[in-house]
Every structure is written in C-alpha cells, then in structure tokens.
Design an enzyme around this catalytic site. Sequence first.
Site, mmCIF file in Angstrom:
data_model
loop_
_atom_site.group_PDB
_atom_site.id
_atom_site.type_symbol
_atom_site.label_atom_id
_atom_site.label_comp_id
_atom_site.label_asym_id
_atom_site.label_seq_id
_atom_site.Cartn_x
_atom_site.Cartn_y
_atom_site.Cartn_z
ATOM 1 N N HIS A 1 -38.935 61.823 -3.594
ATOM 2 C CA HIS A 1 -40.292 61.299 -3.674
ATOM 3 C C HIS A 1 -40.413 60.143 -4.663
ATOM 4 O O HIS A 1 -40.952 59.076 -4.349
ATOM 5 C CB HIS A 1 -41.238 62.440 -4.059
ATOM 6 C CG HIS A 1 -42.685 62.132 -3.917
ATOM 7 N ND1 HIS A 1 -43.440 61.611 -4.939
ATOM 8 C CD2 HIS A 1 -43.524 62.288 -2.870
ATOM 9 C CE1 HIS A 1 -44.688 61.467 -4.533
ATOM 10 N NE2 HIS A 1 -44.769 61.865 -3.280
ATOM 11 N N ASP B 1 -43.230 61.173 -11.785
ATOM 12 C CA ASP B 1 -42.974 61.722 -10.461
ATOM 13 C C ASP B 1 -41.820 62.719 -10.514
ATOM 14 O O ASP B 1 -41.690 63.467 -11.483
ATOM 15 C CB ASP B 1 -42.667 60.558 -9.504
ATOM 16 C CG ASP B 1 -43.096 60.843 -8.077
ATOM 17 O OD1 ASP B 1 -42.476 61.704 -7.443
ATOM 18 O OD2 ASP B 1 -44.049 60.189 -7.603
ATOM 19 N N SER C 1 -49.492 59.590 -1.582
ATOM 20 C CA SER C 1 -48.413 59.226 -2.509
ATOM 21 C C SER C 1 -47.858 57.855 -2.198
ATOM 22 O O SER C 1 -47.394 57.143 -3.087
ATOM 23 C CB SER C 1 -47.265 60.234 -2.405
ATOM 24 O OG SER C 1 -47.481 61.340 -3.210
#
Length: 795
Positions: A223, A186, A521
Amino acid sequence: MRRSFSKGLFGLLSFVLIFSTFSFGAAANGGSTQVTELPLAEIHGDIELSSNRPTSVIVELTEESIVEAKHKGKKQTKASLKNERDKVKNALTKEVKNADVNREYDYVFSGFSVELPANEIVKILAIPGVKAVYPNVHYTADVVSAEEVSAEVFSPAMMNSAPFIGSNEAWEAGFTGEGVKVAVIDTGVDYTHPDLVHAFGDYKGYDFVDDDNDPQEGEGQYHGTHVSGTVAANGAIKGVAPDATLLGYRVLGPNGGSTEDVVAGIELAVQDGADVMNLSLGNSLNNPDWATSIALDWAMAEGVVAVTSNGNAGPNNWTVGSPGTSREAISVGATQLPYNVYTSDISTSEGVEYPTAKVMGFPSDEELLALNEGEYEFVYVGLGAAADFEGKDLEGKIALISRGGFAFVDKAENAKNAGAVGAIIFNNVEGEHADVPGLAVPTIKTELSDGKKLLDELEAGNNKISFDIAFDQRVEETMAGFSSRGPVTHTWMIKPDVSAPGVNIVSTFPGEGYAALQGTSMASPHVAGAAALLLEKNPNWSTEDVKAALMNTAAGVVDPATGEEYAHNSQGAGSIRIVDALNTETLVAPGSHSFGKFVKSSGKQVEKQSFEIKNLSNKAKTYSFDVEFAGNPDGIKVSTSNNLKVKAGKTQQVDLNVQVDTSKLEPGYYEGTITVSDGVNTFDVPSILFVGEPDYPRVTGAFMEKAEEGYYVGAYLPGGAEVLAYDLYQFNADGTIGDQIGTLGVFENATAPYHEFLWDGKVGGTELSNGDYVMAVYVEQAGVTEYKAYLVTKE
C-alpha cells in the site's frame, strides 16, 4: 417503535456516579458530612471499565505540547514536558502496578500511550496533570482492490490520472515538487523501487511497527509503495510531484495499526521537517478521532499540509471515517476518470433471453470487447470464494457467480486467479445491483430472474454462452461509488474537502512492479503531490492557503444519472485542478462552511460565520458575493457585504449572518453555495446547514470478540445513545433471521463513538453453543430510534 427498558443488565462502571457530589446527614454528634466531587479528566469512548481486559489508551496531559504552546505565545521545552510527563507516569505506576507505557509524545501532542487493565483506567482520570484519555483505535489502509500489472501489458500511458488533474502542464511550467519533502504515513515503502529510489536520501524515515530506522514495507504489503509512487514516482511512470523528496513512516503492519503509532508517525514527520504528509488510512468511526485529530490540527498549525483519505464506505451520507473527519486536514474523496459505457447482450440456447444483462465492470475496454470474439463455456461457482473454484476447470471460461458473502472485487479477482476470462454475477435478491469499475475480469451483471435462467440452462446441459458488447456512450469524471460521504457528526462539517482520481490508479508496487489499485487511498496522494507543487511555487504559503487554493479552484463533478453536480458531501469542493490552483490570484478561506444545527421549534435563529479573502495579485480587486441555498427556501436568509475592495497583497475578513426561520422549513439538510466573484473569476464555497436534529445513523456497526473471561460485545454509535439494547436471534441456514434467543444487555446514556460490554456467553443462565447469530442493536438518540441487525460469530 419505542421500547421501555429497565436499567442495564450488565451496567458499565460509571465513574460519573461514583465520584459525583452528594451530601448526607450524619446522626452521630448531630453533625453532617459533605462529600465533594473528585475532579476527573475527561474520558472519550464508552470503554468497559469493569473488566480486567488489557486495554491500550492514549493519555493527554494538561501541559501543552511544544507546538501548541508556541502557537499560544508560550514557551515550552522538551525537558519541561518530560518532567511533567514523568510526574504523571510515576503517579500512574504507583496506582497501577502492571501499567505498560509505550509511546511518548511532546511535539504536536502532549502525552503518552499506555496499556493497563480496563478497570484501572479510572485511576488515570484522577491523576493531577491528566487532561483526557482516548481509545487507541484500529486503523487500516483505505484500499478497495488491488491488481498487479504484468510487465507484458504495462505501459506508461496507463498512469493517466496525474495528467488528468494537470500535472503535465505544471511540470512544463517548471513545477515538479523539487525541494519539497512529503511524508508518507502508511505501511512503509519500498525505497529500492527503480521509480522511487531518487526520492530518498540517507535518512528514509522510521518503522513504528518494528521500532527501527528502516521503513521498508513489510512482506506481503504494498500500500505505502503504491501511495508513494502516486506522489513522486519518476521512472516508467511519473507521480504528481516527480522531483519531491519522500520520507516513509511505517505505522500499519499486515493487520493494520493503531492510534498510538499513527500519532507517533505524525509527530516524527513534523519534527523531520516534512512540508506535506499523506495519511491514506482510516477507520469507520464518524467522529473526530481525538488524539489523531489533535496531532493533525497542530501539524497543520506548524505548517505541514496534512492530507487524508475520506474512506471507502460510500455512497451513503455520514460514512466518512477518521481521520478524514479531522477539522483542519484536507480530506479527499475518490473520483473515476472518464470512461466508456457499453451495452451487453448474452446468449445461451435459442429462445432464452436475458433482458437484465448489463456491463458491471472491466479492467480495460480491450479485454471487455474481446468477449465478443467467440463462444465460451460457463461454470457455476456459487458465491465465488476461492474455495468454490477448487476442483473446477475455469481456464479460458466464464465464471457464473451469485451475489453475497463478500465483495464483488474479490469475486472477480478469484475468477481471474482461476483462469477465467470473464464473469457473470447475478443478484441474490430482486432488483439490480451496483456497477463496480475496474474489476479484475470483464464482468456482466444480471438480476436474480436471469441468474435463475442461467442455472436452468446449466441444469439442461446448455453450458455455452456468447456475448454481444457494443459502445454506448462516454461518461465524464464521476464520483466513485465506494468513496465515503460526509457530513461529520458533532462538527457537522462537509467532508471530503476535495476529490481526486481513485479508481484503477496505476503506481509502483514492491520490487520492480506496478499495480492498479482503487480506493480513497489512491486519491489522497494525488492531492499530497499537488500540495507539493503549490509549495514549490509558493514556499511561504500557509497550510490554509494551500487548502484554499485546492478547494477554490476545484472542478465540480456532475452525476450522469441526474445531470446535476454531486452533493457537497460527496465531492467536497470538487475535483482538484493543479494548474488553476497554481495560477489563482484569490484565496477564500476556509474553503467550505457548515452553519451547524438550527433546532428552535419556532421563531428565528441567527448564526454568524466569517471567511477571509486574500488578494494575491498586484492590483486592487473588488469582490461581490452571492449566497444561494438549493431551492431558495423562504426560511433561510443570508446577509453579507455587497462588495468588498481588497488591496493588492492584502487580506480582509467577510462576515456572514445566517437567519433560519425553522417554522417555514421542514427538518433536514440544506445545501448552499457562497459564490465570490472578482468580476472575471468566480470561486464557489460549499455550505450546509441542518434544520432540526441531523439524520446521522444512530448505529453504524456491531461486534462480538472473544475474550479471556467471555465476549466483548459492542456497537459503533456516531452520536452516542440515550437507550441502547442488544438482542440476539438465531441465524437460519437459508440466511434468514430466526427466533429471538434473548437480550444480552440494556444500557442508558452510552457515549460516542462506540460502546462495549463484557458478556459471559450465556442467556438465561444457559451457555450458548458456538456459531453464527444475528445481533440486533436498538438505539434511541435525540428523538430518533433505530434497530439494525448484524451477523456475529460466537467462537
């Protein structure tokens, strides 16, 4: 509509023509010369090969990777692979003086990445030992919106998605992910977060963006930390597998990342001993992203459960993007947890009614109902861009916003940042626009007619508004509208494989914070965490076993608009249920089937498929099978065993024959379900088939990018194009399409998944001024024509 085209105005360099086999008679000496074909490696993607633009590609070698060779019963070593790779690299540097090799791969993928002028790529294809060349495509993190949760309002109860899928019951049964290693590929991860620090040891992973051993998330990024918390947070909130070990691999920087780093991250995660890997990232190409797909397929073969997000381009079919298109990895769609529906009336001055007002989205029931408590001033802010709020006082007021320009979530976020307590978004065309759950401020939507009334009220000086919002009904788990849908082009597979919560998911945020994010996600790490729990209980399970358990026991998600379950290509096998997966005594693999295309114009076509049934119990079971396609069409017949007895702990194969009489069926997509029963429990296996050429979109996007020597113009083509043309039009100030300026290029036989060419910025020899234009892309492919327009900018 059909257009007749001459050959391309800006023809691509075609190595197929250059090196094709041909012969000619030589008059001298009365002899003849035979020119034979030069064998070339395969090239994927329609790259502009006549340009000197620096281009990064992934080179795959014919020499097999260590994992591929192992699974084919061959011996392979890093030393021998390096030797073969060096031969190709040396040959390449002799042919191309300014080629710059970057990443090198040998474990789950055999090859390297290299940057070189595009017009030199063809030289790679003729080097012995090269199998294929792939584009180094761009990836971004799959997130729709993000909102940091204030410490004053945060509570552990907000993290309710993990309990919804059964995590709490799994923990009570003793399964917390202990001893299972999960790789998060990620944007990096803040491993110092108090809820995550327990999950990391001395070795934390790797940063492929900065090329160092510290995968700490970059400044302004969040994220990967959020994804990691959903997997294994253990503090103020708990992830699905709170005792799992985490490894972080930073492959996405502030502007995303590319195939070369994603493949490197996959490869290192496998070598580092990961049991599960999560890739909450993607692009818009509905086509297996070849290098990444190969790496994921071999990672799965090596025993690492690979989980990917399905993308956020829904709700239409064919919107799934890579790597959610992978053949083997578990692709995950996003659901919204059960929620309450409210009615909404708004009032300004007496006698003015707004019958189209409806609740569009809200951060919490409490904040929505708080709008009932008084009268508010409302302020018009145009499209709701950040600049539209400048110089205007929105503190404690309602922002009136027009649809258009950019995403609803951004409009609501900008309103919140300006101090607004709510928003009204009116449509800019006739009709109703979509609901968007989880907006940053309570938001009401209206149609264009009521939006005009509100503007008229402001013009008349009536700038006060009140709300009457009331509970209407409760809606159970639903598919998120943004969640991308399948099928996958070329393989025609159902995607996603499963679904999981992905709307308003509260998890860890860099520092010591928490945030509510939504996107596929956020759904994917729920499944990665669930896989960790399954592997803790069943350490000897294969990746196929884990995938089957999650798919076979998933709960069907019902569309409240129809009362029927969503299509397979929306939800996959359904929303995961961890406890059922932990307790299953039967595995049916693969967990879904595509029977592909049936394209005979007349007569019957038969296709064969098979699946395996594994009896995990300590006693023999007898299984029965029922196959049903929606509507029970006469032209589809499926034959299989009536009953099958499988001994305890054994596996047996079940064969299926599907006969399709296309003369009795309309062209299109047919959805079916294979129901397997052991007399007590049933397991549904989603199935699809296509009669005729599938209806995938022939073009899904277009671009115009500034280059040193002009502009790169191109389009995304899921199935390629037999004929492709780019027309340029004026873009009027009122948002309409103006006069045609000219045709930029016409091409034939463009390959999937995208096409590009170099344009000099001129039409008819005249340089066009900079600014916005409309580029219309015309495609003919497999008997279907399509013409779509895109706003592009020449700068």
